[in-house]
Design an enzyme around this catalytic site. Sequence first.
Site, PDB file in Angstrom:
ATOM      1  CB  SER A 212      -7.648  38.568 -37.766  1.00  0.00           C
ATOM      2  OG  SER A 212      -7.270  39.113 -36.532  1.00  0.00           O
TER       3      SER A 212
ATOM      4  CE  LYS B 212      -3.932  34.444 -38.437  1.00  0.00           C
ATOM      5  NZ  LYS B 212      -5.195  35.101 -38.015  1.00  0.00           N
TER       6      LYS B 212
ATOM      7  CB  SER C 191      -4.016  38.321 -36.025  1.00  0.00           C
ATOM      8  OG  SER C 191      -5.056  37.441 -36.428  1.00  0.00           O
TER       9      SER C 191
HETATM   10  N1  GLN Z   1      -7.640  42.371 -33.419  1.00  0.00           N
HETATM   11  C1  GLN Z   1      -8.585  41.500 -32.762  1.00  0.00           C
HETATM   12  C2  GLN Z   1      -7.922  40.882 -31.561  1.00  0.00           C
HETATM   13  O1  GLN Z   1      -6.859  41.264 -31.268  1.00  0.00           O
HETATM   14  C3  GLN Z   1      -9.057  40.468 -33.724  1.00  0.00           C
HETATM   15  C4  GLN Z   1      -8.173  39.309 -33.848  1.00  0.00           C
HETATM   16  C5  GLN Z   1      -8.699  38.292 -34.798  1.00  0.00           C
HETATM   17  O2  GLN Z   1      -9.637  38.529 -35.528  1.00  0.00           O
HETATM   18  N2  GLN Z   1      -8.073  37.132 -34.771  1.00  0.00           N
HETATM   19  O3  GLN Z   1      -8.466  40.055 -30.909  1.00  0.00           O
END
Ligand code: GLN
Length: 494
Positions: A180, A81, A156
């Site tokens: 994420s 990532k 994400s």
């Molecule tokens: N979807 C969650 C957010 O928007 C989690 C994001 C993450 O785990 N980086 O914050």
Amino acid sequence: MVTDPLSLPASDLAAALRAREVSVLHLAEAALQRVTDVDERVHAFLSVTGGMAREQAEDVDRRLGLGQSLPPAAGIPIAVKDVLAVRGVTATCGSKILESYVPPYDSTAWSRLRAAGAVLVGKTNCDEFAMGSSGENSAYGVTRNPWDLDRVPGGSSSGSAAAVAAGMATWGLGTDTGGSVRQPAALCGVVGLKPTYGLISRYGLIAFASSLDHVGTFTRTTRDAALLLSTLAGVDPKDATSVDQPPADYTQGLDAGVAGMRIGVVKESFAEGVEPGVTDAFRSSIERLMRLGATCEEVSLPNTDYAFSAYYLLAPAECSSNLARYDGVRYGHRTHEPVDDVVELMMKTRGEGFGDEVKRRIILGTYSLSAGYYDAYYGQAQKVRTLVIRDYQRAFERFDVVLSPTSPTTAFRIGERTDDPIKMYLSDIFTIPADLAGVPSISIPCGLDDDGLPVGLQFTGPLLGERQILQAAHAFEQDLGFQLAPPLLAGLAS
Ligand code: GLN
């Protein structure tokens, strides 16, 4: 002879590579060819590191040829990532503000993999600064789900999940702050592991919300998740929050099965808003586990709803502080517009560099941390975080692991939730509590819904209970025999 090495987990590849049935270079070339074949449609990668990959592959081939005994990660193609630093390779975090940022150092996660001989295929697309659940917040365009190109891969860590699902890499690294890793793993039909907070060093992970950020993994199987965790875990003097654990082999005890295991079925899993296809797959998963000899009883995590609200105060609060460093002075993007002073320089730079979701969170976070509101919002959210931790402590007095779906829905259509942030945020309702509590949690595929889309099943354990969740997930996976076969790959072989 290995006909399609990209369809194999690393645990099988390891033997083939060592028996010289397939060379590391051949495997790397196959992964790079797969990227060429499908990534124009999927868009999992922001950069492809073919040169580095070939160099590393040749080196590992040479060492295997000399009969050296190398770790299980040796020669395994991996997608990382774009929030994790790899020396010399751009790390954008999915943001315009870091468009040309090239880290001069390696994250600990990547440096351990590199030392073990893993082969970097490239850096993957993600929601800007890991804020999102669909990949649609990336400044570099959306990643598509290999199971259905009109749908999101989740987020994400969208690109890493999609890359593993489409066989462009055998392993992927992501980060999980509110879900994420596990949510995109669920939506892409792969295994996503978020270990105990601090078990994998965060050094070189470009911060979103430091008290919640975890490095996590994408693999095709639970055994591979255990192998990859064994490579990554362990104390790191460069991360003061890393847990003082000696290196361990997390594949040990993996085959012990679930007979006699006490599994708590999270009552809140049956809340409103969970798709019938998810509930059906979840119910049959419970039956399967019982058939395998586990005892399954209901357990309540009563603060699940509040966990969600607390997360959306705490994560933005921490991000507003962490993202203050992007000021156009130190590194990253700087506006080309004429400015009168440094304040205007910062304002213009940040206005141009950050996307809407990041701005929304910085504003929310700054607000909730401001003197007049600190106690009402931030302070309350921290108290809720303690209640969530206690929910788990109580549950683990009675159970070895707790079980829920990973996500209330399967992969949704691109654009479907972009105008409704709350609906988007609810994608993580089942994953957020484990991030707040720092406990380990794994998502594995448990079937397909009526649209042929994968459903994720989530096992969560007590702090440092990685072995329990891996053991339970592995037993389930062996019995189910899920096929990772996204339609995109029909007719393709390496
Ligand atoms: N979807 C969650 C957010 O928007 C989690 C994001 C993450 O785990 N980086 O914050």
